[in-house]
Design an enzyme around this catalytic site. Structure first.
Site, PDB file in Angstrom:
ATOM      1  N   CYS A  51       0.867  -1.178   0.000  1.00 49.71           N
ATOM      2  CA  CYS A  51       0.000   0.000   0.000  1.00 49.71           C
ATOM      3  C   CYS A  51       0.903   1.227   0.000  1.00 49.71           C
ATOM      4  O   CYS A  51       2.124   1.109  -0.031  1.00 49.71           O
ATOM      5  CB  CYS A  51      -0.967  -0.001   1.191  1.00 49.71           C
ATOM      6  SG  CYS A  51      -0.178   0.292   2.791  1.00 49.71           S
ATOM      7  N   CYS A  90      12.088  -4.758   6.861  1.00 53.81           N
ATOM      8  CA  CYS A  90      12.589  -6.060   7.291  1.00 53.81           C
ATOM      9  C   CYS A  90      14.114  -6.047   7.282  1.00 53.81           C
ATOM     10  O   CYS A  90      14.735  -5.628   6.298  1.00 53.81           O
ATOM     11  CB  CYS A  90      12.053  -7.156   6.366  1.00 53.81           C
ATOM     12  SG  CYS A  90      12.716  -8.794   6.676  1.00 53.81           S
ATOM     13  N   TRP A  96      27.240  22.064 -35.025  1.00 48.26           N
ATOM     14  CA  TRP A  96      28.018  20.913 -34.586  1.00 48.26           C
ATOM     15  C   TRP A  96      29.325  20.879 -35.375  1.00 48.26           C
ATOM     16  O   TRP A  96      29.331  20.840 -36.606  1.00 48.26           O
ATOM     17  CB  TRP A  96      27.224  19.628 -34.814  1.00 48.26           C
ATOM     18  CG  TRP A  96      26.050  19.532 -33.898  1.00 48.26           C
ATOM     19  CD1 TRP A  96      24.847  20.184 -34.023  1.00 48.26           C
ATOM     20  CD2 TRP A  96      25.963  18.775 -32.699  1.00 48.26           C
ATOM     21  NE1 TRP A  96      24.023  19.881 -32.980  1.00 48.26           N
ATOM     22  CE2 TRP A  96      24.671  19.009 -32.145  1.00 48.26           C
ATOM     23  CE3 TRP A  96      26.832  17.916 -32.028  1.00 48.26           C
ATOM     24  CZ2 TRP A  96      24.245  18.416 -30.970  1.00 48.26           C
ATOM     25  CZ3 TRP A  96      26.405  17.311 -30.850  1.00 48.26           C
ATOM     26  CH2 TRP A  96      25.133  17.571 -30.334  1.00 48.26           C
ATOM     27  N   ASP A 130      24.618   6.654 -33.497  1.00 46.61           N
ATOM     28  CA  ASP A 130      23.350   7.369 -33.419  1.00 46.61           C
ATOM     29  C   ASP A 130      22.954   7.593 -31.969  1.00 46.61           C
ATOM     30  O   ASP A 130      21.827   7.317 -31.559  1.00 46.61           O
ATOM     31  CB  ASP A 130      22.250   6.610 -34.169  1.00 46.61           C
ATOM     32  CG  ASP A 130      21.037   7.503 -34.462  1.00 46.61           C
ATOM     33  OD1 ASP A 130      21.179   8.738 -34.368  1.00 46.61           O
ATOM     34  OD2 ASP A 130      19.955   6.961 -34.755  1.00 46.61           O
ATOM     35  N   CYS A 167       4.377  10.634 -16.733  1.00 46.42           N
ATOM     36  CA  CYS A 167       2.985  11.006 -16.977  1.00 46.42           C
ATOM     37  C   CYS A 167       2.314  10.067 -17.975  1.00 46.42           C
ATOM     38  O   CYS A 167       1.088   9.916 -17.971  1.00 46.42           O
ATOM     39  CB  CYS A 167       2.881  12.451 -17.452  1.00 46.42           C
ATOM     40  SG  CYS A 167       3.854  12.819 -18.932  1.00 46.42           S
ATOM     41  N   HIS A 225       3.953  16.190 -22.402  1.00 49.00           N
ATOM     42  CA  HIS A 225       3.199  15.873 -21.197  1.00 49.00           C
ATOM     43  C   HIS A 225       1.857  15.233 -21.548  1.00 49.00           C
ATOM     44  O   HIS A 225       1.191  15.643 -22.497  1.00 49.00           O
ATOM     45  CB  HIS A 225       2.968  17.159 -20.390  1.00 49.00           C
ATOM     46  CG  HIS A 225       2.393  16.924 -19.028  1.00 49.00           C
ATOM     47  ND1 HIS A 225       2.995  16.131 -18.082  1.00 49.00           N
ATOM     48  CD2 HIS A 225       1.249  17.379 -18.449  1.00 49.00           C
ATOM     49  CE1 HIS A 225       2.261  16.112 -16.982  1.00 49.00           C
ATOM     50  NE2 HIS A 225       1.195  16.856 -17.187  1.00 49.00           N
TER      51      HIS A 225
END
Length: 815
Positions: free
Chosen positions: A31, A44, A191, A247, A317, A762
């Site tokens: 729970c 424990c 880059w 990649d 989410c 989201h």
């Protein structure tokens, strides 16, 4: 505090937790009672399971009764007085998300318990050094939840052979590093090729960062595989490094030396651009859904049974929205929140509930439906160390944390085991597969499981244009993926594209419309012919999930389009029902060998080849991917979903053997080595038979992780040495659902997504929430509830027009 006579005997078996062991000290594994509750959580001292003392549950005692582990430590946590940030302190400079340590936020207390004593509820005293060492180890160990949360914001990036063995061939003079892309006019998102020193723009990035993909083009033209993002180089020698051969993001241990070749001194660099990680985090955080209605008023928070929110673990989410939707369904509530269901906790043979999927589903059912955890937050979020006590109290819940469920459901999966954002539709499919495998392991039939309400059949009809023979096949599926026509109407002042609204019925019409095939290899005609393929519903499910395919390829990246869809409250599907084989139709023998070596689209594969998902094949080939690549992608991703296969394709486009022919099942089976007994035993420990494990390993070249994924994607496959399965037929009786009409449906829920990709942004769920089916709740009118992680509010009427039109998944109940 009483003394304990069992210490000397029990302490001999105690060992502090190892780094690899999970320590469940934050909450109970059955729970959501935890260390912040008045009773605390008991850990424990032998297996580090967490248990509670909650009235009516007492899961700590249950753990002792089932395992005999008598010693435990009760951990309680209290919040320290919040501190304000001193105005004289310099402002924060880090863009990455950080959080104060638990020791800075909380005070802890511990006390020992022994269940073997006559009064097990009382604290005991011990000076045994072995017990002390274990308790200290538990408190110092990273908790199971923390292990997951660390991964949410940190990605382990390593060096690769291409960065370690980089050979430089300068094409520019030292000190003349270009400040503009060599192919276009872009001056940012550049880059630098670490082989030749040319600068090229990257791909478009989150947050509107421009890019035309010229760095990727440079790699394809020259084979120069490693680049560094200019503007991210720091004096410490760190920067964004990308290897196009792998990649993936990588690390260059000799970056300072490699940059020195071009006259770039690392110590003189200043970071001027956000790193890829920072862009990803910023992107995921800024996408949220408005908590105000169309009239500008704040949406009203709601609390109670069935109104419990999930706390976001970082990028969870997609899990939260799917689980809220499923637990709003009567069949799932009855299955995982009833006295009969809770009996499993008493008889479960797994000593560690965190490793049992059934236990974790029951835990979620209790957490979401009991109402115990649906109350206004009492404390500020732990990340706000400078919380001002004079601020208004929180309006929303703290929410329950699905940490243990997420760790378990993602175990062994290449994507869901990470903390990266995932696709809610793919997660739903994965969850259903796992739940069915768990039911099969426990000896339960599919008909008795709530997953059965999603099963139905899709009929594929193929007719040759010359001999007019007809072939039929019925595939069992759990949802229908609908095409969405993209018609651009213009752009807003902010540059956002405006798309023409689509009617949901138009997408259903497009799914079931005849499709012309120009190169079908007909077995009866013995040549390639024109054919027609039609997809219809063979049966209708009790719960219909519609997946809107709102994506296209932009610079070879899957990009989601915000195409509005007009969605009706009620839906009738009668006209989409397949008729099956009709009188007078001659059967097309799709199993017969043909003179053609390959088919573009067929109902069955050529002899000796695995059977490919025809719908997914059609979708992938429509995007322009070669047939053999589509087949390999489907084989590698469970042969079930075009979107998952597409992701695999993007990751393996540069594989040297990507276009090599696929070996037949017979050939590959003969050539592959026999799986080891250890490999088979490892997979069998997860509940599969030895025959299933053996076949899965052979199907995946002996790769255990891919074998487990294959098994979850093929839970009904009996495995090697079992009787051969019956050939596919056009019968409808074993695929779930019903062919009875009328097939009337009412909108139950929809999962909305905000962001440019299904792998970022989201997710939220808006659900028609009746309470009458929750035990102990009186009947009251339906209402739309918006579940935005821990924010649970009364949604606008009909769920909100805009959010409803831009949803990604629609869930309809048959009425």
């Amino acid at each position: 505090m009483m003394s304990c006579s069992h210490i000397d005997t029990l302490a001999a078996s105690l060992q502090p937790p190892k780094v690899s062991q999970q320590v469940h000290r934050e909450e109970c594994t059955l729970c959501f009672d935890g260390q912040d509750d008045p009773e605390g959580v008991l850990v424990c001292l032998q297996c580090f399971n967490g248990g509670c003392f909650g009235e009516g549950r007492r899961h700590a005692f249950l753990h002792y009764e089932k395992t005999g582990h008598a010693l435990g430590v009760v951990i309680k946590r209290t919040r320290k007085e919040p501190t304000k940030r001193d105005s004289s302190e310099p402002p924060l400079k880090k863009l990455a998300i950080t959080a104060p340590s638990d020791d800075e936020l909380y005070s802890y207390s511990t006390s020992l318990r022994c269940f073997a004593c006559s009064t097990p509820g009382e604290a005991i005293h011990s000076e045994d050094q072995r017990v002390t060492a274990v308790v200290e180890g538990i408190m110092k160990a990273m908790s199971s939840a923390q292990q997951s949360e660390v991964k949410a914001w940190e990605e382990e990036i390593l060096a690769c052979e291409h960065t370690l063995t980089l050979q430089q061939e300068p094409a520019i003079a030292p000190g003349s590093v270009p400040s503009q892309c060599s192919h276009c006019e872009l001056t940012s998102n550049l880059w630098l090729c670490l082989t030749c020193g040319l600068a090229n723009c990257g791909r478009q990035q989150f947050g509107g960062i421009g890019g035309n993909g010229h760095a990727l083009q440079h790699y394809k033209e020259t084979g120069h595989g490693v680049g560094v993002k200019l503007g991210t180089i720091t004096p410490e020698g760190t920067a964004d490094i990308y290897c196009y051969i792998c990649d993936d993001a990588k690390v260059d241990p000799d970056l300072a030396v490699h940059l020195g070749t071009f006259g770039i001194e690392v110590l003189g660099q200043i970071k001027t651009e956000k790193s890829m990680t920072e862009l990803q985090l910023e992107h995921n955080l800024k996408f949220d859904f408005s908590m105000t209605g169309d009239d500008g008023r704040e949406l009203e928070p709601v609390f109670g049974r069935g109104m419990t929110g999930f706390r976001n673990l970082g990028n969870s989410c997609y899990i939260n929205s799917v689980m809220q939707t499923l637990f709003a369904l009567p069949r799932f509530r009855e299955r995982y929140y009833s006295d009969n269901a809770l009996n499993h906790l008493q008889i479960c043979e797994n000593p560690l509930p965190a490793s049992c999927l059934e236990c974790q589903m029951l835990k979620l059912g209790d957490g979401l439906l009991s109402g115990r955890y649906s109350h206004r937050a009492k404390l500020p979020p732990p990340s706000q160390s400078d919380f001002d006590a004079s601020q208004e109290p929180p309006k929303f819940q703290e929410g329950i944390k699905p940490s243990q469920f997420k760790a378990l459901i993602g175990k062994g999966h290449e994507e869901f085991s990470t903390m990266r954002q995932q696709d809610s539709e793919e997660f739903l499919q994965h969850l259903l597969t796992r739940l069915r495998a768990e039911a099969k392991r426990q000896g339960r039939t599919e008909d008795t499981e709530p997953t059965n309400i999603l099963r139905f059949g899709m009929e594929q009809r193929l007719q040759c244009g010359e001999c007019r023979r007809v072939g039929y096949k019925v595939d069992e599926v759990d949802l229908a993926s609908l095409p969405v026509e993209a018609t651009e109407l213009g752009v807003t002042e902010e540059g956002k594209k405006i798309w023409k609204e689509v009617q949901l019925e138009e997408s259903l019409d497009a799914l079931t419309a005849p499709e012309a095939l120009t190169d079908y290899a007909c077995a009866s005609c013995g040549k390639k012919v024109h054919a027609e393929k039609t997809t219809k519903f063979a049966t209708f499910p009790d719960l219909l999930v519609l997946h809107m395919k709102k994506f296209q390829l932009v610079n070879w990246m899957p990009t989601k389009l915000d195409i509005p869809v007009r969605v009706p409250e009620h839906l009738t599907l009668d006209k989409y029902l397949g008729r099956g084989r009709q009188a007078g139709e001659q059967e097309l023998d799709v199993d017969a060998p043909t003179s053609e070596s390959q088919h573009r689209v067929s109902l069955r594969p050529a002899s000796g080849m695995p059977e490919f998902n025809a719908t997914a094949m059609s979708q992938l080939e429509a995007m322009g991917f070669p047939t053999v690549r589509c087949q390999k992608a489907l084989l590698a991703t469970g042969n079930s979903d075009a979107e998952l296969a597409m992701g695999w394709l993007f990751e393996h486009m540069e594989d040297p053997d990507i276009d090599s022919p696929i070996k037949s099942v017979a050939a590959s089976g003969a050539a592959s080595s026999e799986p080891s007994a250890e490999q088979i035993a490892t997979i069998s420990d997860m509940g599969f038979t030895g025959n299933q494990a053996r076949k899965a390993l052979r199907q995946t070249d002996g790769n255990p992780e891919r074998a487990i994924e294959w098994l979850f994607s093929n839970p009904d496959d009996p495995g090697e040495d079992a009787a051969a399965p019956a050939p596919a037929s056009d019968k409808k009786g074993d695929v779930g659902g019903s062919s009875e009409v009328p097939a009337n449906y009412r909108l139950k829920a929809f999962i909305s997504h905000k962001g440019p990709s299904v792998h970022s942004g989201h997710y939220v769920a808006t659900i028609r929430q009746p309470q009458a089916d929750i035990p102990g709740e009186s009947e009251r009118p339906d209402e739309w509830i918006l579940f935005n992680d821990e924010k649970v509010v009364r949604a606008p009427e009909a769920g909100g027009e805009e959010m409803r039109s831009l949803a990604y998944l629609y869930v309809y109940e048959r009425v």
